[in-house]
Enzyme design. Structure first.
Site, mmCIF file in Angstrom:
data_model
loop_
_atom_site.group_PDB
_atom_site.id
_atom_site.type_symbol
_atom_site.label_atom_id
_atom_site.label_comp_id
_atom_site.label_asym_id
_atom_site.label_seq_id
_atom_site.Cartn_x
_atom_site.Cartn_y
_atom_site.Cartn_z
ATOM 1 N N CYS A 50 -1.945 2.071 5.337
ATOM 2 C CA CYS A 50 -2.004 0.973 4.485
ATOM 3 C C CYS A 50 -2.433 -0.247 5.476
ATOM 4 O O CYS A 50 -3.049 -1.219 4.846
ATOM 5 C CB CYS A 50 -0.640 0.647 4.014
ATOM 6 S SG CYS A 50 0.697 0.371 5.099
ATOM 7 N N ASN A 83 1.488 9.559 2.909
ATOM 8 C CA ASN A 83 0.678 9.412 4.251
ATOM 9 C C ASN A 83 1.697 9.485 5.705
ATOM 10 O O ASN A 83 1.038 10.068 6.681
ATOM 11 C CB ASN A 83 0.012 8.201 4.142
ATOM 12 C CG ASN A 83 0.772 6.828 4.095
ATOM 13 O OD1 ASN A 83 1.579 6.822 3.570
ATOM 14 N ND2 ASN A 83 0.328 5.931 4.878
#
Length: 487
Positions: free
Chosen positions: A289, A158
């Site tokens: 996250c 990511n």
């Protein structure tokens, strides 16, 4: 440019591994596909245990000389790597956007400058590592940070380069050597970093990059007896496998895992600020996250908050991440898109209502989504979706807010919005989280510890905490007398 080189967004990228200062091919390859348009970017070397073992051997061979290199010289080379990152910032930004679909404007203005800052910060911090000597009955105690050895660093897709260098920079600054295993969905900027590091004068074998699937090479890296540290960012199930693999050699681990973070909005909050912070959770298409995916709102202001949120979220622009006006880009991979859609479909079937979104957009996008009517014990509240999907629940008072906020197995971060400073201090102290933001979000300082509690991770990195992990701490105790053999 060689016969092996790929051209990605006009930038030459070598798809082979980087081991011992040389490019190394594998017998097999895997196809790297851009989430921007679904186009194949090229064939990437698919590592096997043989390449993984070779990379650890190269790191082991390079370790003694690098560990013996004075801190100041190591710092100089890390600053030179930062210079190289800044010189190639535009290339790194466009390649990473093409490879993982995150916004180009974010890569240009925030992510790639942070990559350079990672190297500069830890280079400088290594020069200040010190602990005041102290005495015990006249004996002197001296604390030192000694390089640990070869480190295996396993990074996610990511924020590929930023999260890789968050680990690489302190490991190298500490005097260790590194084997980096980048995520197979976004491997390209790791390869470019290897070139930049070599051009900056980093000796061969100090940084190695092995590409491929974790299921095929992960165990060869994490179970290797010569590996002295393992740092991993990713999912809880993968962390369990890594921990089991590392256990026979008691290899120290740093694990930064998932999150299901809450955002608490109290009735005395600035609602415009609260809405802004809530909508910000859609950053990087929700593939963060730290994202506060569980919005908890005091019931007296919930209706007004929801109305303002829906209005602001509805104005977001979803589309090509290379366009300046785009707010939300594509999901990284069709498999991830299917996972996100599955979470939402099951939630709706269980009684949730999509106030915003709740569906796919074309082939590569998922609409920013807000679900209400969700139960605390439901899958959508308890499990990490890793997509642009938020839930909204209400609470009656402070105790209920904290109870709901802490009622998951995670503990990575929390955000709270309130106009009462005493309440902010009180609630922050009760929340289980590695980071708590009050009336703000995603403000990060490399001097601060970072990591999660419970299933969100093991250990902390950042500032001196990084060196505590990447080093063997030693205490040398010296007697006040006895240098000539006599008391």
């Amino acid at each position: 440019m060689t016969e092996h080189t790929l051209t990605v967004a006009g930038v030459a990228v070598d798809p082979r591994h980087w081991i011992g200062g040389e490019r190394v091919a594998s017998a097999g390859t895997f196809t790297d596909v851009s989430p921007v348009d679904g186009r194949a970017l090229g064939e990437i070397a698919r590592g096997t245990p043989a390449e993984a073992v070779a990379a650890v051997a190269a790191a082991k061979a390079a370790f003694p000389a690098w560990a013996a290199t004075p801190r100041a010289e190591r710092a100089r080379i890390l600053h030179a790597i930062a210079d190289g990152v800044e010189e190639r910032l535009e290339e790194l930004a466009i390649v990473e956007t093409t490879d993982n679909g995150a916004l180009l404007r974010s890569h240009r203005r925030g992510v790639m400058p942070r990559v350079a800052h990672n190297f500069r910060f830890f280079a400088d911090r290594s020069l200040t590592l010190d602990h005041e000597d102290f005495e015990t009955r006249g004996h002197t105690n001296h604390v030192s940070w000694d390089p640990a050895g070869p480190c295996v660093l396993i990074t996610p897709w990511n924020a590929p380069l930023m999260l890789a260098t968050w680990k690489i920079a302190p490991a190298l600054a500490a005097g260790n050597t590194v084997v980096l295993k980048p995520a197979e969905w976004s491997p390209l900027t790791a390869s470019l970093l290897a070139d930049i590091a070599a051009e900056a004068g980093l000796p061969a074998g100090v940084l190695n990059v092995v590409q491929g699937y974790g299921s095929e090479i992960g165990d060869a890296l994490t179970s290797h007896p010569d590996v002295r540290r393992i740092s991993f960012t990713g999912s809880v199930p993968t962390a369990r496998r890594i921990a089991a693999s590392a256990a026979p050699h008691l290899t120290p681990l740093s694990l930064e895992l998932g999150g299901k973070s809450p955002l608490l909005v109290f009735a005395d909050a600035d609602l415009d600020l609260a809405v802004d912070l809530a909508v910000e959770q859609y950053d990087n298409a929700g593939q963060v996250c730290l994202a506060a995916t569980r919005i908890l709102v005091e019931e007296t202001v919930a209706e007004e908050f929801t109305r303002r949120f829906a209005e602001k979220a509805g104005a977001l622009v979803q589309g090509d991440p290379r366009e300046e006006a785009t707010d939300i880009g594509p999901t990284i991979h069709p498999r991830q898109l299917e996972k996100i859609d599955g979470f939402v479909r099951r939630a709706v079937e269980a009684g949730a209502r999509a106030v915003v979104g709740g569906h796919r957009v074309e082939e590569r996008y998922y609409a920013p989504t807000l679900l209400t009517g969700v139960a605390q014990d439901s899958e959508i509240v308890q499990e990490e979706v890793f997509g642009p999907v938020l839930t909204l629940q209400t609470f009656a008072d402070e105790d209920e807010a904290v109870r709901l906020a802490d009622d998951t197995r995670f503990g990575l971060a929390a955000t709270l919005v309130t106009g009462d400073r005493e309440r902010a201090d009180r609630v922050a102290g009760r929340l289980t989280a590695g980071t708590v933001w009050v009336n703000c979000f995603f403000v990060r300082d490399l001097r601060a510890p970072f990591g999660g509690s419970r299933h969100s991770g093991v250990g902390r990195e950042g500032g001196t905490w990084s060196f505590d992990f990447y080093c063997d701490l030693k205490n040398t105790v010296t007697a006040p007398k006895g240098w000539n053999g006599h008391g």
